[in-house]
Design an enzyme around this catalytic site. Structure first.
Site, PDB file in Angstrom:
ATOM      1  N   GLY A  79     -16.183   4.446  -2.609  1.00 10.39           N
ATOM      2  CA  GLY A  79     -15.550   4.945  -1.393  1.00 10.39           C
ATOM      3  C   GLY A  79     -15.094   3.864  -0.447  1.00 10.39           C
ATOM      4  O   GLY A  79     -14.794   4.131   0.713  1.00 10.39           O
TER       5      GLY A  79
ATOM      6  N   GLU B 297       0.834  -1.212   0.000  1.00  7.22           N
ATOM      7  CA  GLU B 297       0.000   0.000   0.000  1.00  7.22           C
ATOM      8  C   GLU B 297       0.863   1.254   0.000  1.00  7.22           C
ATOM      9  O   GLU B 297       1.841   1.360   0.744  1.00  7.22           O
ATOM     10  CB  GLU B 297      -0.896   0.003   1.242  1.00  7.22           C
ATOM     11  CG  GLU B 297      -2.301   0.442   0.961  1.00  7.22           C
ATOM     12  CD  GLU B 297      -3.031  -0.524   0.046  1.00  7.22           C
ATOM     13  OE1 GLU B 297      -3.243  -0.176  -1.143  1.00  7.22           O
ATOM     14  OE2 GLU B 297      -3.404  -1.615   0.504  1.00  7.22           O
TER      15      GLU B 297
ATOM     16  N   ASP C 109      -4.219   0.520  -9.726  1.00  9.13           N
ATOM     17  CA  ASP C 109      -5.645   0.262  -9.848  1.00  9.13           C
ATOM     18  C   ASP C 109      -6.065   0.038 -11.301  1.00  9.13           C
ATOM     19  O   ASP C 109      -6.803  -0.898 -11.617  1.00  9.13           O
ATOM     20  CB  ASP C 109      -6.441   1.426  -9.250  1.00  9.13           C
ATOM     21  CG  ASP C 109      -6.187   1.575  -7.763  1.00  9.13           C
ATOM     22  OD1 ASP C 109      -5.596   0.664  -7.161  1.00  9.13           O
ATOM     23  OD2 ASP C 109      -6.575   2.617  -7.201  1.00  9.13           O
TER      24      ASP C 109
END
Length: 396
Positions: free
Chosen positions: A134, A42, A187
């Protein structure tokens, strides 16, 4: 217990029905692209590091076709996006260039049109999505890549010649320019190139990918949506990216990836050259790159215990050094780790809410969900997710 993910086929039928209701005709083109969950790695992609995502069974579907009214007309039925849900705009051209504005969801869609390598005619389209908005599972990339794949069908002369990385980079640029989110490449890459029953180790410096099988029927991935929503175009994400860029310059590196071979002692040598907060950011990125590269190897070897330990170390680093977790997500991770049969759990996505990802034995899923529900102060949603395929045109 765990929520059922609607099939791509049922989502396509739903989108086609919405299209008929709105435009009084049948769509003749369709495409889909998935969301993703990042198993580990991440905030490393914009530091040219490694990431290790898999594509989800949740997808965004775009259906539509050309029209003769001289306008692009788009309806979204995605839940959780801002109004209005129906927009009209002239086709993108030098005289009528598209630009960002409101509603926010449309910026992702229009940004892809503006970065499509061809002339896009007037068209009608409907968007339906099963990717939580979200939730930190990249609903934005799913929309971008599904839109680009739809445009490839709408403009076949231009679309058939587009190379895969050209597509990925065009969708990333759409997010940079129109949504004002300086995201890395992960992504859009995994949404485009995901493969069923595989995770994908992505080198964000070379853009090379390595598929890692996930075929053990007794081990599953549980995605838990905290239902705490976040927006990455606030100050937190860009601030961390700037901190990493500044740190790279101070260290004399092109990116923090180039410092990823530092030992803890070597890393400590830079402690006096930056403020304490920036040092923590550096430490997270460097150790996370190291963890992610190791994690792909141990998963390939079926060492789920070690993989789980790396997941927990990743979460702790994101919580303490990068400071992008939150109390709700921490609760979910802690609750998961209390259950026998759970190998590891961590926050996933940009942070400040969203989802957790948990690797566990299939027969532990029920107990894990029950404990998370009992310990969590909010209301979470649970999905057992197989690794799935990336973007593709759909027959309609």
């Amino acid at each position: 217990m765990a929520s059922e993910t609607p099939s791509v086929e049922s989502t396509l039928k739903q989108a086609a029905a919405y299209f008929r209701d709105k435009f009084g005709k049948d769509p003749n083109l369709a495409a889909c692209a998935p969301g993703r969950v990042n198993l580990i790695g991440e905030h490393t992609d914009y530091n040219e590091g490694f990431v290790f995502p898999m594509a989800l069974p949740m997808v965004t579907v775009v259906v539509g076709g050309k029209n003769d009214v001289g306008k692009c007309r788009v309806l979204t039925k995605a839940e959780g996006v801002d109004a209005p849900h129906f927009i009209e705009f002239p086709p993108h051209s030098e005289t009528t260039p598209l630009s960002p504005g409101t509603p926010k969801w449309a910026n992702y869609f229009k940004g892809v049109i503006a970065n499509f390598p061809g002339t896009v005619p007037a068209f009608d389209a409907v968007i339906v999505s099963t990717v939580p908005v979200g939730g930190g599972v990249s609903s934005s990339a799913a929309l971008e890549v599904a839109t680009f794949t739809f445009l490839q069908q709408l403009c076949p002369d231009d679309g058939q010649n587009v190379k895969t990385m050209q597509k990925v980079l065009a969708c990333q640029k759409a997010e940079h320019d129109f949504a004002n989110v300086p995201c890395g490449i992960m992504d859009q890459y995994i949404s485009t190139m995901g493969k069923a029953s595989h995770a994908l180790l992505i080198d964000c410096r070379s853009f090379e990918g390595r598929l890692v099988p996930m075929t053990d029927p007794e081990v599953v991935v549980l995605v838990t949506n905290s239902n705490v929503k976040h927006e990455l175009n606030g100050s937190e994400y860009p601030t961390r990216r700037r901190q990493c860029e500044t740190a790279s310059k101070i260290m004399g590196k092109k990116s923090l990836r180039e410092a990823a071979d530092l030992t803890p002692d070597q890393l400590a040598d830079f402690k006096d050259e930056v403020d304490a907060e920036t040092f923590r950011r550096i430490r997270h990125v460097i150790t996370e790159i190291q963890r992610t590269e190791e994690a792909a190897g141990v998963l390939e070897n079926g060492d789920y215990k070690k993989f789980g330990q790396l997941m927990v170390a990743s979460h702790n680093s994101l919580r303490d050094d990068y400071e992008v977790s939150c109390s709700e997500v921490d609760q979910l991770v802690e609750a998961a780790m209390e259950v026998e049969g759970v190998f590891g759990s961590r926050m996933t996505g940009g942070g400040f809410g969203g989802c957790t990802v948990t690797l566990l034995k299939r027969d532990a899923v029920g107990n894990c969900i029950l404990n998370m529900k009992n310990r969590y102060t909010g209301t979470a949603t649970f999905y057992v997710c197989p690794a799935s395929d990336g973007a593709r045109p759909l027959q309609i």
